[in-house]
Write a protein that holds these residues in place. Structure first.
Motif, short mmCIF file in Angstrom:
data_model
loop_
_atom_site.label_atom_id
_atom_site.label_comp_id
_atom_site.label_asym_id
_atom_site.label_seq_id
_atom_site.Cartn_x
_atom_site.Cartn_y
_atom_site.Cartn_z
N VAL A 1 0.84 -1.46 -0.07
CA VAL A 1 -0.17 -0.31 0.09
C VAL A 1 0.95 1.34 -0.11
O VAL A 1 1.87 1.55 0.76
CB VAL A 1 -0.78 0.01 1.23
N PHE A 2 0.59 2.07 -0.94
CA PHE A 2 1.32 3.50 -1.09
C PHE A 2 0.54 4.33 -0.32
O PHE A 2 -0.57 4.62 -1.04
CB PHE A 2 2.01 3.57 -2.60
N LEU B 1 3.74 12.63 -8.24
CA LEU B 1 3.35 11.31 -7.55
C LEU B 1 3.26 10.07 -8.52
O LEU B 1 3.99 8.95 -7.94
CB LEU B 1 1.74 11.37 -7.42
N ASP B 2 3.22 10.12 -9.88
CA ASP B 2 3.69 9.17 -10.62
C ASP B 2 5.07 8.69 -10.92
O ASP B 2 5.60 7.62 -11.08
CB ASP B 2 2.85 9.46 -12.18
N ALA B 3 5.93 9.52 -10.55
CA ALA B 3 7.41 9.47 -10.54
C ALA B 3 7.78 8.62 -9.45
O ALA B 3 9.01 7.90 -9.28
CB ALA B 3 8.22 10.94 -10.54
N TYR B 4 7.13 8.70 -8.28
CA TYR B 4 7.42 7.58 -7.15
C TYR B 4 7.44 6.10 -7.63
O TYR B 4 6.39 5.65 -8.09
CB TYR B 4 6.63 7.72 -6.04
N ALA B 5 8.77 5.52 -7.49
CA ALA B 5 8.69 4.09 -8.06
C ALA B 5 7.79 3.27 -7.20
O ALA B 5 7.23 2.11 -7.48
CB ALA B 5 10.21 3.55 -7.72
N ASP B 6 7.62 3.52 -5.76
CA ASP B 6 6.81 2.76 -4.94
C ASP B 6 5.28 3.06 -5.47
O ASP B 6 4.41 1.76 -5.03
CB ASP B 6 6.78 3.11 -3.64
N ALA B 7 4.94 3.72 -6.03
CA ALA B 7 3.45 3.94 -6.48
C ALA B 7 3.31 3.04 -7.73
O ALA B 7 2.06 2.35 -7.69
CB ALA B 7 3.14 5.55 -6.84
N SER B 8 4.09 2.66 -8.43
CA SER B 8 3.83 2.04 -9.62
C SER B 8 3.66 0.40 -9.34
O SER B 8 3.30 -0.18 -10.23
CB SER B 8 5.28 2.20 -10.65
N VAL B 9 4.27 0.12 -8.19
CA VAL B 9 4.09 -1.46 -7.83
C VAL B 9 3.13 -1.59 -6.85
O VAL B 9 2.89 -2.76 -6.36
CB VAL B 9 5.23 -1.96 -7.53
N ALA B 10 2.45 -0.44 -6.12
CA ALA B 10 1.49 -0.80 -5.34
C ALA B 10 0.12 -1.37 -5.59
O ALA B 10 -0.22 -1.40 -6.68
CB ALA B 10 1.13 0.43 -4.63
N ASP B 11 -0.32 -2.35 -4.52
CA ASP B 11 -1.45 -2.98 -4.91
C ASP B 11 -2.87 -1.99 -4.68
O ASP B 11 -3.72 -2.07 -5.20
CB ASP B 11 -1.77 -4.26 -4.02
N THR C 1 4.99 12.34 0.85
CA THR C 1 4.05 13.46 0.75
C THR C 1 3.79 13.64 -0.67
O THR C 1 4.83 13.26 -1.67
CB THR C 1 4.58 14.65 1.57
N GLU C 2 3.13 14.60 -1.05
CA GLU C 2 3.28 15.22 -2.41
C GLU C 2 4.66 15.73 -2.88
O GLU C 2 4.91 15.92 -3.99
CB GLU C 2 1.96 15.79 -3.01
N LYS C 3 5.20 15.92 -1.67
CA LYS C 3 6.46 16.71 -2.18
C LYS C 3 7.88 16.07 -2.08
O LYS C 3 8.98 16.30 -2.65
CB LYS C 3 6.76 18.05 -1.27
N ARG C 4 7.89 14.81 -1.28
CA ARG C 4 9.04 14.06 -1.06
C ARG C 4 8.64 12.50 -0.49
O ARG C 4 7.54 12.36 0.03
CB ARG C 4 9.96 14.66 0.00
N SER C 5 9.37 11.56 -0.65
CA SER C 5 9.04 10.42 -0.35
C SER C 5 9.66 10.18 1.09
O SER C 5 10.98 10.76 1.80
CB SER C 5 10.15 9.17 -1.07
N ILE C 6 9.13 9.49 2.17
CA ILE C 6 9.31 9.33 3.57
C ILE C 6 10.05 8.04 3.74
O ILE C 6 11.10 8.18 4.34
CB ILE C 6 8.08 9.64 4.47
N HIS C 7 9.67 6.98 3.39
CA HIS C 7 10.12 5.74 3.42
C HIS C 7 9.56 4.78 2.40
O HIS C 7 8.31 4.83 2.08
CB HIS C 7 10.00 5.08 5.02
N PRO C 8 10.26 3.76 2.14
CA PRO C 8 10.08 2.85 0.96
C PRO C 8 9.04 1.63 1.72
O PRO C 8 8.79 1.63 2.99
CB PRO C 8 11.20 2.23 0.51
N TYR C 9 8.72 0.69 1.02
CA TYR C 9 7.97 -0.50 1.67
C TYR C 9 8.69 -1.01 2.86
O TYR C 9 9.72 -1.38 2.79
CB TYR C 9 7.55 -1.65 0.65
#
Length: 131
Positions: A31-32, A95-105, A67-75
């Motif tokens: 979950v992202f 948001l679409d640039a975050y790698a974690d978002a692309s693999v989220a369920d 946040t919409e400004k930066r990543s705080i922690h990976p999975y």
């Protein structure tokens, strides 16, 4: 009485084995979570940790936080907390640039009404914290 005890033991072992197999083979969900950290979030900022606790209570789940400004922690197994205070306007362009978002369920946005235009966020669960 003895046949009933044997039957009961066999059923208990069978259901126990089924339960263990189900738990062991269950897939971990990813979950992202994005917390809006813009100016309109100031009135509800103190409520963000309790909302993140509610979201983080899911079993068999790993969470990535941004946040919409930066990543705080990976999975990871526990959902962290954003630090600092809300600042600047809201902008979901990254948001679409975050790698974690692309693999989220599942993708969850925690925001407040009128903070950002969420119409373009297809496939997201939007949690609105009202002042």
């Amino acid at each position: 009485m003895k046949p009933f005890a044997i039957w009961f033991a066999v059923i208990a072992v069978a259901f126990g084995a089924l339960a263990v197999t189900t738990v062991v083979t269950r897939r971990t969900e990813q979950v992202f979570v994005v917390v809006d950290s813009s100016f309109p979030m100031v009135p509800v900022w103190a409520r963000v940790p309790s909302e993140l606790d509610r979201i983080g209570a899911r079993d068999h789940t790993e969470f990535a936080l941004a946040t919409e400004k930066r990543s705080i922690h990976p999975y990871r197994a526990e959902l962290g907390r954003p630090t600092g205070e809300p600042f600047a306007p809201c902008d979901f362009d990254a948001l679409d640039a975050y790698a974690d978002a692309s693999v989220a369920d599942d993708r969850i946005l925690v925001t407040t009404p009128g903070s950002c235009d969420t119409d373009g966020l297809t496939g997201w669960t939007v949690v609105l914290l009202t002042p």
